[in-house]
Design an enzyme around this catalytic site. Structure first.
Site, PDB file in Angstrom:
ATOM      1  N   GLY A 176       0.807  -1.216   0.000  1.00  0.00           N
ATOM      2  CA  GLY A 176       0.000   0.000   0.000  1.00  0.00           C
ATOM      3  C   GLY A 176       0.840   1.265   0.000  1.00  0.00           C
ATOM      4  O   GLY A 176       0.375   2.326   0.399  1.00  0.00           O
ATOM      5  N   LEU A 177       2.084   1.174  -0.450  1.00  0.00           N
ATOM      6  CA  LEU A 177       2.925   2.373  -0.539  1.00  0.00           C
ATOM      7  C   LEU A 177       3.174   2.754  -1.999  1.00  0.00           C
ATOM      8  O   LEU A 177       4.088   3.505  -2.320  1.00  0.00           O
ATOM      9  CB  LEU A 177       4.254   2.156   0.201  1.00  0.00           C
ATOM     10  N   ASP A 202      -1.986   8.441  -6.289  1.00  0.00           N
ATOM     11  CA  ASP A 202      -0.669   7.808  -6.174  1.00  0.00           C
ATOM     12  C   ASP A 202       0.282   8.277  -7.278  1.00  0.00           C
ATOM     13  O   ASP A 202       1.448   8.576  -7.024  1.00  0.00           O
ATOM     14  CB  ASP A 202      -0.811   6.279  -6.234  1.00  0.00           C
TER      15      ASP A 202
HETATM   16  C1  GLA Z   1      -5.417   3.376  -3.809  1.00  0.00           C
HETATM   17  C2  GLA Z   1      -5.705   4.105  -5.111  1.00  0.00           C
HETATM   18  C3  GLA Z   1      -5.791   5.615  -4.870  1.00  0.00           C
HETATM   19  C4  GLA Z   1      -6.761   5.941  -3.734  1.00  0.00           C
HETATM   20  C5  GLA Z   1      -6.461   5.083  -2.503  1.00  0.00           C
HETATM   21  C6  GLA Z   1      -7.481   5.270  -1.414  1.00  0.00           C
HETATM   22  O1  GLA Z   1      -4.129   3.706  -3.340  1.00  0.00           O
HETATM   23  O2  GLA Z   1      -4.685   3.842  -6.052  1.00  0.00           O
HETATM   24  O3  GLA Z   1      -6.176   6.252  -6.065  1.00  0.00           O
HETATM   25  O4  GLA Z   1      -8.090   5.787  -4.157  1.00  0.00           O
HETATM   26  O5  GLA Z   1      -6.404   3.710  -2.823  1.00  0.00           O
HETATM   27  O6  GLA Z   1      -7.437   6.559  -0.894  1.00  0.00           O
END
Ligand code: GLA
Length: 394
Positions: A132-133, A180
């Site tokens: 999640g990074l 992101d």
């Molecule tokens: C993922 C997605 C982002 C965003 C986040 C939740 O990282 O790639 O676009 O929606 O989840 O905030």
């Protein structure tokens, strides 16, 4: 330009490039991962996010080739992958899946009429995968920079982010928002960016340079459900907009609904849809308030809003999990933690905490055993600093 990547990594990638291809690379680029401080699941609702680029990145060393082949080698996987720029296809061999991001950017460049050059390249990353990074955004943005450099063109940051998002949505097949890619492309050293995901504009807000640290804690819980649940949440938000449009005809996204308007019509929404909308609308509000608090030097307030964000993601948006909740609880039990929350899409991955710098040592010592006791899993903790967004180094 500020250079965040320590030279040992650059030396390493250049050395390996020489070994593999027999000459020095003419191009070296980097793009960082990210941590989102607050503003979660708001970007696909045209709302506000407040991420920072982190000091871990994807590096690509490359040299153009005369033909239309891309030959790539991933040092992390010790694995090569070769593809033609004529009709770019996803990798068929699962071991080459990492190359899909490179392929995706080659594909989107062609789609947009920028016929990329063939190249030899080497990839080296230290953004943890599947945590999640945003290792995938870093890989996409770095690939885009490499292809742009091969063509001798500069692609402006917002455009690069949009290309990377479209590539991820249409080639990789994950319907992500813009956060992101945007922060990877445009992050600024020692700042977080308040991004308006509708206007695609941002404000760089300085982070405190002494006394406060950003600490990321990886639950090491792999994010199994994330893609299908992510798409479900998006659909639920769209449904909320459709219903609320009957009462608020001017709205096109949850971004347009104030908290007061939401309260007025909340009872017209089915229960689950109502919770999802409440999270998004309150999170936009928290994000803006947290930035005001930060600018006023009120870190305690910022931390409270981070805590409230986590509760909302857990109870209303329902994207947390027991591992994230356990990590947040372990963090909040440390004296000197201003706030702790899950960061990113959820269902595993990492938490982010804002910690008084002198308490970081205690955090590192005490959070992992408490987390292990609660979950049986090992935590991986990284203290991080906000780094510069994507750059061509050479
Ligand atoms: C993922 C997605 C982002 C965003 C986040 C939740 O990282 O790639 O676009 O929606 O989840 O905030």
């Amino acid at each position: 330009m500020a250079m965040d990547t320590p030279s040992p990594k650059i030396n390493e990638i250049e050395r390996r490039f020489m070994e593999l291809y027999g000459s020095a690379p003419t191009i070296v680029v980097r793009a960082p991962g990210r941590v989102n401080l607050i503003g979660e699941h708001t970007d696909y609702n045209d709302g506000f996010v407040f991420p920072a680029a982190i000091d871990r990145d994807v590096l690509i060393a490359a040299s153009p080739r005369p033909d239309r082949q891309v030959r790539a080698f991933a040092l992390n996987f010790n694995q090569s992958s070769t593809f033609s720029l004529q009709g770019v296809q996803p990798a068929t061999d699962g071991r080459e899946r990492w190359s899909n991001y490179l392929r995706a950017m080659a594909w989107i460049f062609q789609e947009e009429g920028m016929s990329p050059q063939g190249m030899n390249c080497v990839v080296l990353g230290d953004v943890p995968l599947g945590a999640g990074l945003s290792s995938s955004a870093a890989m996409l943005v770095a690939s885009g920079l490499a292809f742009a450099a091969g063509l001798g063109i500069e692609v402006e940051g917002v455009r690069l982010a949009l290309l990377a998002q479209k590539a991820e949505q249409q080639f990789v097949g994950v319907n992500v928002g813009i956060m992101d890619q945007f922060i990877s492309a445009l992050g600024q050293k020692d700042h977080a960016l308040l991004i308006d995901t509708r206007a695609l504009t941002y404000e760089a807000v300085p982070l405190p340079q002494s006394g406060v640290s950003i600490v990321i804690a990886d639950t090491n819980k792999k994010r199994g459900l994330v893609d299908s649940e992510y798409n479900t949440r998006r659909a639920e938000c769209e449904r909320a907009v459709e219903i609320l449009q009957q009462f608020l005809p001017g709205i096109t996204a949850l971004r347009d609904v104030s908290l007061a308007e939401f309260e007025q019509y909340a009872d017209r929404l089915p229960e689950v849809i109502c919770r999802r909308a409440r999270h998004v609308i309150s999170e936009d509000d928290r994000t803006l308030r947290s930035v005001t608090a930060l600018k006023a030097g009120d870190i305690a307030r910022f931390g409270e809003l981070m805590n409230a964000s986590h509760e909302s993601l857990k109870n209303d948006y329902q994207v947390s999990c027991k591992e994230l909740d356990a990590m947040v609880a372990a963090a909040r039990a440390i004296e000197g933690v201003y706030g702790a929350r899950m960061t990113g899409a959820g269902f595993g991955g990492c938490t982010v905490s804002l910690v008084r710098t002198e308490a970081v040592e205690t955090f590192l010592r005490e959070v992992p055993p408490r987390y292990k006791q609660a979950t049986g899993l090992n935590a991986t903790i990284y203290a991080t600093t906000a780094s510069q967004g994507a750059q061509r180094i050479k």
